[in-house]
Design an enzyme around this catalytic site. Structure first.
Site, PDB file in Angstrom:
ATOM      1  N   ARG A  14     -47.569  12.253 -42.750  1.00 29.35           N
ATOM      2  CA  ARG A  14     -49.025  12.368 -42.927  1.00 29.35           C
ATOM      3  C   ARG A  14     -49.486  13.779 -43.296  1.00 29.35           C
ATOM      4  O   ARG A  14     -50.641  13.977 -43.660  1.00 29.35           O
ATOM      5  CB  ARG A  14     -49.744  11.879 -41.667  1.00 29.35           C
ATOM      6  N   PRO A  24     -46.719  13.996 -31.739  1.00 27.18           N
ATOM      7  CA  PRO A  24     -46.144  14.627 -30.581  1.00 27.18           C
ATOM      8  C   PRO A  24     -47.196  15.227 -29.666  1.00 27.18           C
ATOM      9  O   PRO A  24     -48.099  15.932 -30.110  1.00 27.18           O
ATOM     10  CB  PRO A  24     -45.295  15.736 -31.173  1.00 27.18           C
ATOM     11  N   GLU A  25     -47.041  14.961 -28.404  1.00 29.15           N
ATOM     12  CA  GLU A  25     -47.807  15.663 -27.391  1.00 29.15           C
ATOM     13  C   GLU A  25     -46.844  16.660 -26.751  1.00 29.15           C
ATOM     14  O   GLU A  25     -45.731  16.828 -27.227  1.00 29.15           O
ATOM     15  CB  GLU A  25     -48.385  14.671 -26.380  1.00 29.15           C
ATOM     16  N   HIS A  79     -40.518  12.695 -47.404  1.00 29.80           N
ATOM     17  CA  HIS A  79     -41.414  13.477 -46.545  1.00 29.80           C
ATOM     18  C   HIS A  79     -40.730  14.657 -45.877  1.00 29.80           C
ATOM     19  O   HIS A  79     -41.251  15.211 -44.922  1.00 29.80           O
ATOM     20  CB  HIS A  79     -42.055  12.569 -45.500  1.00 29.80           C
TER      21      HIS A  79
END
Length: 271
Positions: free
Chosen positions: A110, A2-3, A91
């Site tokens: 991640r 995400p930006e 996750h």
DNA sequence: ACATTGACCTGGGAGC
DNA sequence: TGCTCCCAGGTCAATG
């Protein structure tokens, strides 16, 4: 992942469900994020009302009476609002259960993201203290950029991706804004003139605003808190389009590496 | 102060 | 199918 536009989209999605509601419990299934998730989160948060939900840079801030939960989504993180207790997947590292029955679920394959706690003002936290201005605020301007770029040899793309200069601009939107401003991404920052800095600051604002309006960019796994994707991908001019023709002049777009990040640009439009 | 590189971690796709 | 390699939306820490 995400930006700024994706984090802003997440903020808009979760805020109505969180603000003003109390936390019933917090379940942490995996403490091993970028930094260890504090062990005492449950005792800190249980029963506390979330008074405000903010974004600063790419951090989401959930404020309660005794402190603030700081959330970063890293490269692959996302937050979803669940209306039913769906069984957690591999996750799904954290659940925040609220007294209104809603669950805020943090997912991050991640594990580059972070869940941190501060009992002081979050802006004083070491990770937030020295951040640059928000790109959509007036403090970020062509004049500001010109001053920060002066005498720097670093590529202009790296400069605008440096959160200590300006926050929120990641690999997608840096490339898009540089295309919009017609500036070569590898140009040493100190070589930009006043006009180019003005164009670039304006291009960053324009690109981010358009992306926020579209609900962010979904490449593979980003989705808003309701599970819906962002629609800015269709509007991308250069990111992910190496070898394809420039939408402005038809020249094949080129890919280079700048600061370990792949960077696509038009060799004809961006000089 | 600045510039460069490595590190963290998993998954997906390409190529063999 | 399955292995290996490379790539991916972030950004801090260590090094020169």
């Amino acid at each position: 992942m995400p930006e700024l536009p994706e984090v802003e989209t997440t903020l808009k999605g979760i805020q109505p469900y969180l603000q003003g509601n109390s936390i019933q419990s917090i379940t942490v299934r995996h403490r091993g994020l970028r930094w260890p998730v504090p062990c005492h989160l449950n005792s800190l948060l249980k029963g506390k009302k979330i008074s405000a939900v903010h974004r600063r840079a790419k951090y989401l801030l959930l404020t309660t009476s005794n402190g603030t939960l700081i959330i970063h989504l890293g490269m692959s993180g996302s937050l979803r609002i669940l209306h039913h207790a769906l069984p957690p997947q591999k996750h799904d590292h954290c659940d925040l259960t609220l007294n209104n029955g809603v669950i805020l679920r943090y997912t991050d394959p991640r594990r580059f993201g972070a869940l941190l706690w501060t009992d002081a003002s979050p802006t004083e936290h070491p990770l937030l203290r020295s951040l640059g201005p928000e790109p959509l605020e007036n403090a970020f301007s062509g004049a500001f950029l010109l001053q920060k770029a002066a005498h720097k040899k670093t590529p202009i793309k790296s400069l605008i991706m440096d959160g200590h200069i300006v926050v929120g601009v990641g690999n997608i939107y840096a490339a898009e804004a540089l295309f919009e401003a017609e500036i070569h991404p590898a140009l040493p920052a100190g070589q930009l003139n006043k006009t180019q800095c003005s164009r670039l600051a304006a291009a960053i604002k324009k690109t981010l605003r358009r992306a926020i309006r579209a609900g962010g960019t979904t490449l593979r796994d980003f989705s808003g808190s309701d599970g819906r994707p962002g629609y800015f991908r269709q509007k991308l001019q250069v990111y992910g389009r190496a070898g394809e023709p420039c939408n402005r002049c038809g020249t094949p777009l080129e890919s280079i590496r700048i600061g370990q990040r792949s960077t696509v640009f038009c060799p004809a439009c961006q000089r």
